[in-house]
Design a protein around this motif. Structure first.
Motif: not given
Lengths: 137, 306
Positions: A103, A106-107, A122, A125, A129, A131-134
């Protein structure tokens, strides 16, 4: 095709066909000095086809990474020609510095020294994700 | 050190308690006028956001505290390449609590992982904005008197609208909630919010492109702005900007006690003529935001001292 059995080392078995090369790259096996074999598309009763990686030498491998790429894989540790442990790999709850967040917002995209952390959100499936921006891995 | 980065960092009990504190502040402001004396809030705004910054600052002043900080990254060491981690470790030496706005998603979490004082996320890109959600929750509580058995319509940009995602997350924890998701195809709620929050909690929801068709069902109408800064492509922004414009005529089928909310700033999605309607609550939201920020600052400072 025959690949010699190994004396001291690791066999990663039951790799989903096609994932062998991915694991080889991500585990950084190209940097090893010892013999390493990737056997692709081996017949398997359970999977139909599978890949196998044989590492003929003692080395540390990242089990979390194997669990992330292919949780169906098994790892056999061979010592003095004998199978000393066989373990199946579960998906790790957390991946640390295994994959990078894609992303651009994202930082972690601007602060390159940040630890790249992904959490399993999940299991069914296989969704990890950031940790920072999911964002999804 | 306790920080609030995501609305889900707070339990529903904690949110109830913050709402009680905020309501007490509204009733008895003098009681709180000196609660934060000799305490400093650092507002670290790496991205301009006048209203959120002023809300935090006025919240701290009304608690008797002081404020230091900056309102754009260009005047800080970040422009020289300093990391968020280093910045907050330095700020931890000067202040007692941080409110951080940053254009990069996850930056306040990085701050919280490195600061030795509490960090409040004041918005990180299109990701989280928990204090806006606290403002929204206090507004719903004060205007509707409850959090359960509500039909909440979200209208506009549900894809990039972080306030929408946060409020859905917060409201999904209450009973009898129904969501009505009104947006153009291109700005629909992301699949993961639908799946991980709405469907996982077995919440009833409807997706539609027509605001008029669902207006009569709604207890709450949450309007959003199509945000230019979230688009890489101006053509897409201009095409979608005018998708929904709320005008008095569109409210003819709405319930008498429906409330109209908007996180502000608005561009043109709510006509100024709607401001006179008694159902318009968006300026009350702004005031409620200040009270909830006061309650949150108090809570985090008290916990840090404990």
């Amino acid at each position: 095709m025959n690949i010699d059995s190994i004396t001291n080392g690791i066999v990663i078995d039951h790799i989903t066909a096609g994932s062998g090369m991915v694991l080889y790259e991500l585990l950084g096996l190209a940097t090893l000095e010892c013999p390493v074999a990737i056997i692709k598309n081996v017949g398997s009763k359970k999977l139909g086809k599978k890949d196998i990686i044989k590492i003929d030498g003692e080395t540390e491998i990242d089990f979390d990474l194997i669990g992330y790429v292919d949780p169906k894989a098994t790892v056999n540790v061979i010592k003095n020609g004998e199978l000393v442990s066989k373990r199946s790999i579960d998906m790790p709850e957390k991946l640390v510095n295994v994959i990078k967040c894609k992303n651009p917002r994202c930082i972690s995209s601007t602060e390159q020294e940040l630890t790249q952390v992904f959490k399993l959100t999940d299991k069914e499936n296989k969704v990890y994700r950031c940790l920072y921006c999911e964002s999804k891995a | 050190m306790r920080s609030v980065i995501d609305i889900l960092d707070l339990t529903t009990q904690e949110i109830d308690s913050l709402i009680s504190t905020a309501e007490d502040i509204i009733e008895n402001p003098d009681k709180y006028a000196h609660k934060c004396e000799r305490k400093k809030l650092a507002t670290l705004f790496f991205e301009p956001s006048t209203r959120t910054r002023l809300s935090f600052e006025s919240a701290m002043y009304e608690l008797g505290g002081q404020v230091i900080g900056f309102s754009s990254a260009s005047s800080t060491s970040a422009s020289k390449g300093e990391s968020v981690a280093d910045t907050v470790q330095v700020i931890s030496c000067y202040a007692d609590i941080i409110a951080m706005r940053h254009p990069k998603e996850g930056a306040p979490l990085v701050a919280a992982m490195n600061a030795s004082i509490p960090v409040i996320n004041a918005g990180d890109g299109g990701h989280n904005h928990p204090t806006q959600t606290l403002a929204d929750l206090l507004t719903i509580k004060r205007e509707k008197g409850r959090f359960n058995n509500l039909t909440i319509g979200f209208c506009g940009d549900l894809k990039f609208g972080r306030t929408v995602h946060s409020l859905i997350n917060a409201m999904a924890r209450y009973e009898g909630i129904k969501f009505v998701l009104i947006s153009p195809e291109e700005l629909k709620l992301p699949g993961y919010v639908k799946k991980d929050v709405i469907e996982k909690n077995n919440i009833e929801y409807v997706q539609t492109t027509s605001l008029e068709e669902v207006m009569s069902e709604l207890d709450v109408l949450y309007m959003t702005r199509v945000q230019q800064e979230r688009f890489f492509n101006e053509e897409d922004y201009l095409r979608l900007r005018d998708s929904y414009i709320l005008e008095p005529s569109k409210l003819k089928d709405a319930k008498e006690d429906m409330i109209i909310m908007h996180p502000l700033p608005r561009v043109n999605e709510i006509s100024v003529a709607v401001d006179k309607d008694k159902r318009a609550c968006y300026f009350k939201q702004v005031l409620n935001g200040k009270y909830m920020r006061m309650a949150l600052i108090l809570k985090l400072l008290e916990e840090a001292q404990a």
